[in-house]
Every structure is written in C-alpha cells, then in structure tokens.
Design an enzyme around this catalytic site. Structure first.
Site, PDB file in Angstrom:
ATOM      1  N   ASP A  22       0.871  -1.216  -0.062  1.00 24.24           N
ATOM      2  CA  ASP A  22       0.071  -0.011  -0.073  1.00 24.24           C
ATOM      3  C   ASP A  22       1.030   1.280  -0.098  1.00 24.24           C
ATOM      4  O   ASP A  22       1.898   1.284   0.384  1.00 24.24           O
ATOM      5  CB  ASP A  22      -0.944  -0.053   1.242  1.00 24.24           C
ATOM      6  CG  ASP A  22      -2.144   1.037   1.228  1.00 24.24           C
ATOM      7  OD1 ASP A  22      -2.243   1.572   0.103  1.00 24.24           O
ATOM      8  OD2 ASP A  22      -2.744   1.227   2.095  1.00 24.24           O
ATOM      9  N   ASN A  24       1.411   3.387  -2.679  1.00 20.33           N
ATOM     10  CA  ASN A  24       1.982   3.794  -4.094  1.00 20.33           C
ATOM     11  C   ASN A  24       1.673   5.120  -4.610  1.00 20.33           C
ATOM     12  O   ASN A  24       2.506   5.981  -4.967  1.00 20.33           O
ATOM     13  CB  ASN A  24       1.785   2.792  -5.213  1.00 20.33           C
ATOM     14  CG  ASN A  24       2.211   1.620  -4.960  1.00 20.33           C
ATOM     15  OD1 ASN A  24       3.221   1.247  -4.296  1.00 20.33           O
ATOM     16  ND2 ASN A  24       1.791   0.289  -5.744  1.00 20.33           N
ATOM     17  N   TRP A  27       3.067   7.884  -2.180  1.00 21.95           N
ATOM     18  CA  TRP A  27       4.415   8.189  -2.536  1.00 21.95           C
ATOM     19  C   TRP A  27       4.582   8.944  -3.603  1.00 21.95           C
ATOM     20  O   TRP A  27       5.599   9.781  -3.663  1.00 21.95           O
ATOM     21  CB  TRP A  27       4.931   6.632  -2.663  1.00 21.95           C
ATOM     22  CG  TRP A  27       6.359   6.541  -3.169  1.00 21.95           C
ATOM     23  CD1 TRP A  27       7.527   6.490  -2.313  1.00 21.95           C
ATOM     24  CD2 TRP A  27       6.921   6.633  -4.499  1.00 21.95           C
ATOM     25  NE1 TRP A  27       8.645   6.482  -2.668  1.00 21.95           N
ATOM     26  CE2 TRP A  27       8.650   6.739  -4.144  1.00 21.95           C
ATOM     27  CE3 TRP A  27       6.819   6.764  -5.592  1.00 21.95           C
ATOM     28  CZ2 TRP A  27       9.458   6.714  -5.096  1.00 21.95           C
ATOM     29  CZ3 TRP A  27       7.605   6.843  -6.736  1.00 21.95           C
ATOM     30  CH2 TRP A  27       8.941   6.773  -6.415  1.00 21.95           C
ATOM     31  N   SER A  67      -7.282  -5.641  -5.702  1.00 19.47           N
ATOM     32  CA  SER A  67      -8.426  -6.313  -5.168  1.00 19.47           C
ATOM     33  C   SER A  67      -9.530  -6.137  -5.843  1.00 19.47           C
ATOM     34  O   SER A  67      -9.650  -5.121  -6.796  1.00 19.47           O
ATOM     35  CB  SER A  67      -8.467  -5.561  -3.938  1.00 19.47           C
ATOM     36  OG  SER A  67      -9.067  -4.348  -3.855  1.00 19.47           O
ATOM     37  N   ASN A  70     -10.783  -2.624  -6.225  1.00 25.91           N
ATOM     38  CA  ASN A  70      -9.687  -1.823  -6.881  1.00 25.91           C
ATOM     39  C   ASN A  70     -10.329  -1.375  -8.453  1.00 25.91           C
ATOM     40  O   ASN A  70     -10.048  -0.273  -8.928  1.00 25.91           O
ATOM     41  CB  ASN A  70      -8.492  -2.289  -7.124  1.00 25.91           C
ATOM     42  CG  ASN A  70      -7.421  -2.298  -5.888  1.00 25.91           C
ATOM     43  OD1 ASN A  70      -6.752  -2.809  -5.897  1.00 25.91           O
ATOM     44  ND2 ASN A  70      -7.688  -1.232  -5.131  1.00 25.91           N
TER      45      ASN A  70
HETATM   46  C1  FPP Z   1      -1.610   0.210  -3.355  1.00 25.07           C
HETATM   47  O1  FPP Z   1      -1.199   1.604  -3.345  1.00 25.07           O
HETATM   48  C2  FPP Z   1      -0.987  -0.655  -4.595  1.00 25.07           C
HETATM   49  C3  FPP Z   1      -1.853  -1.353  -5.550  1.00 25.07           C
HETATM   50  C4  FPP Z   1      -3.323  -1.177  -5.341  1.00 25.07           C
HETATM   51  C5  FPP Z   1      -1.284  -1.831  -6.771  1.00 25.07           C
HETATM   52  C6  FPP Z   1       0.005  -2.463  -6.347  1.00 25.07           C
HETATM   53  C7  FPP Z   1       0.759  -2.877  -7.635  1.00 25.07           C
HETATM   54  C8  FPP Z   1       1.910  -2.993  -7.998  1.00 25.07           C
HETATM   55  C9  FPP Z   1       2.828  -2.627  -7.137  1.00 25.07           C
HETATM   56  C10 FPP Z   1       2.506  -3.119  -9.300  1.00 25.07           C
HETATM   57  C11 FPP Z   1       2.122  -4.294 -10.226  1.00 25.07           C
HETATM   58  C12 FPP Z   1       2.562  -5.560  -9.207  1.00 25.07           C
HETATM   59  C13 FPP Z   1       3.002  -6.579  -9.929  1.00 25.07           C
HETATM   60  C14 FPP Z   1       3.122  -7.966  -8.898  1.00 25.07           C
HETATM   61  C15 FPP Z   1       3.492  -6.772 -11.171  1.00 25.07           C
HETATM   62  P1  FPP Z   1      -2.160   2.697  -3.674  1.00 25.07           P
HETATM   63  O2  FPP Z   1      -2.533   3.011  -5.098  1.00 25.07           O
HETATM   64  O3  FPP Z   1      -3.486   2.031  -2.771  1.00 25.07           O
HETATM   65  O4  FPP Z   1      -1.659   3.882  -2.928  1.00 25.07           O
HETATM   66  P2  FPP Z   1      -2.545   4.843  -1.897  1.00 25.07           P
HETATM   67  O5  FPP Z   1      -3.099   4.321  -0.793  1.00 25.07           O
HETATM   68  O6  FPP Z   1      -1.292   5.895  -1.507  1.00 25.07           O
HETATM   69  O7  FPP Z   1      -3.407   5.536  -2.734  1.00 25.07           O
END
Ligand code: FPP
Length: 248
Positions: A22, A24, A27, A67, A70
């Site tokens: 969580d 991304n 960040w 998820s 998502n």
């Molecule tokens: C959560 O951060 C992350 C995700 C919903 C997606 C994760 C996907 C990857 C790391 C890339 C693809 C993975 C693979 C295995 C190829 P968020 O977007 O919810 O962050 P936030 O809560 O700060 O908005």
C-alpha cells in the site's frame, strides 16, 4: 552497521509471508508525480522483496496486487495497473526462471482483461518447474469472494450427494479455497501506515502475526523486509497455549 540478514534465525524464517502493498499513490503524490509512477516504482519493490525473501528461504510470498474493490478506481488507473501487470510479467519471465521463482495467482483471474489473463497464465506455465520460492499474486482477489465461492462449491457437492454436510471440516474447506496447497502465512505485512486487513486472506491469517509499517510500498525493500522478519522472530506465537506449555 551489521547486515540485518545475519540477525535472522534461519530455523524461524516464516514459510509464507503475505503483503498488502500500500502507499504507491501517496508516495507519488509526495514527489509531485502521477499515481501511476508510484505503481511503476512499486514493481521495483516487488522484485527486491521477492529476491530477498528467496535468499533467506521463505517458500511462499503472496502479494495483494489488485483487489476486487480496486475496480472502483478511476478507469485510467485501472487500465494502467493492468498494463503494468502484463508488461511486468512478460518482462520478468526470464529473471523469474533464472532466480527459481514460480509464479502463481489467487483471485477471480478469469474476469481480468484478456491480455492480463493471458500474460498471467503464460507466466504461471513458463515458471511452473521453479522451486526456490512461489510468488503468489492476488489479483481481482477478495477474501469474502473466495470464502463464498468455497461455501457454494461445497453446498453444490452436498446437494448432489458427493459429500455429507457433516464431512465439511477445516481441511475440506481449505481445499475449496484458492490458496489450496499453500500453507497459511505466518506473517502478514501492510505498508503505508494503514492498519486494516482490507478483505485479504481472512481465513488464512487466523494465526498470522501482523506487522504494520509507515513506509510506503515503493520504499519497502530488502532492509524493510528483514526488519519485519526480525520483529516476527522476537514474538512468541502461542496458538492459544500458555507460555509454560510452549517451554516444555
Ligand atoms: C496500493 O497503493 C497498490 C496497488 C493497489 C497496486 C499494487 C501494484 C503494484 C505494486 C504493481 C504491479 C504488481 C505486480 C506484482 C506486477 P495505492 O495505490 O493504494 O496507494 P495509496 O493508498 O497511497 O493511494
């Protein structure tokens, strides 16, 4: 500084670690970048953490990549995540094979866009003989979906007389989950400071140790994984027993 790895007790390395990746988006925002670049940087963490986990003998690493909920994100972000998935899997197959990583997936993967589904199935097929670590991607996954599906499947079998309702025990139920054949995680990590489970592996984490860190996923790497494992190793897992019983 001594390498954290040397502090890890080899006999007490979790067999299975599950991670809710969580942060991304936050960040990226912090750096004034679009959210999608946060996901791209997240892929670098996936690579580093998988390699570090394999290096210390973790057998299974499950990552919550997408998820069921998502799908509610802005369509452009969903599309970007799906292409990132296809791109990453296709681009990584050679390295996965070189590093002994077997790819697996849990979730309603047949409902993914065709190209993502195809890349995933090919990735799974082309890495099926690797034995160092199994990387399980939770994609279009939610624990309630999985538990309901198992309940329906067993109800169908009972209705057609293949099983008796009284036959249903933990073992049979586990075999109807998408994690069939995968041991339960001993350690569940969530990054980014959120302290929720968010519909992830609800059945399987019954006895897991939970580890929450404020670090955003793109900043979570080898060192942060080893810190989580060291925290896990300092804890006493009692499974309902007393400390005295465990000492015997
Ligand atoms: C959560 O951060 C992350 C995700 C919903 C997606 C994760 C996907 C990857 C790391 C890339 C693809 C993975 C693979 C295995 C190829 P968020 O977007 O919810 O962050 P936030 O809560 O700060 O908005």
């Amino acid at each position: 500084m001594s390498d954290l790895k040397s502090l890890i007790i080899p006999d007490k390395v979790p067999r299975h670690i599950a991670i809710i990746m969580d942060g991304n988006g936050r960040w990226a925002k912090q750096k004034g970048m679009p959210r999608v670049l946060g996901h791209r940087s997240g892929v670098k963490s996936v690579r580093e953490v998988t390699e570090a986990a394999a290096e210390i003998g973790v057998g299974f690493l499950t990552l919550y990549a997408f998820s069921t909920e998502n799908w509610n994100r802005p369509p452009a972000e969903v599309t970007a995540l799906m292409s990132l998935l296809v791109e990453t899997i296709k681009g990584e197959i050679r390295d996965l094979n070189k590093n002994g990583v077997r790819l697996a997936a849990i979730g309603d993967i047949e409902a993914l866009p065709k190209s993502s589904y195809k890349a995933l199935v090919e990735g799974i097929e082309q890495t099926k003989n690797n034995q160092r670590i199994t990387l399980v991607l939770a994609l279009n996954y939610s624990a309630k979906w999985e538990i309901l599906r198992a309940a329906r499947q067993l109800a169908e079998q009972a209705k057609t007389g293949q099983i008796e309702p009284s036959d249903i025990d933990e073992n049979m139920f586990e075999n109807a989950l998408s994690t069939r054949g995968i041991p339960d995680p001993e350690l569940l990590i969530r990054t980014s400071g959120e302290t929720r489970i968010s519909n992830f592996l609800l059945w399987q984490i019954a006895y897991a140790e939970l580890y929450f860190t404020p670090v955003f996923w793109p900043d979570f790497g080898r060192k942060e994984l080893f810190e989580a494992i060291l925290s896990y190793q300092r804890r006493e897992r009692r499974f309902g027993m007393t400390s005295e019983q465990l000492a015997r």
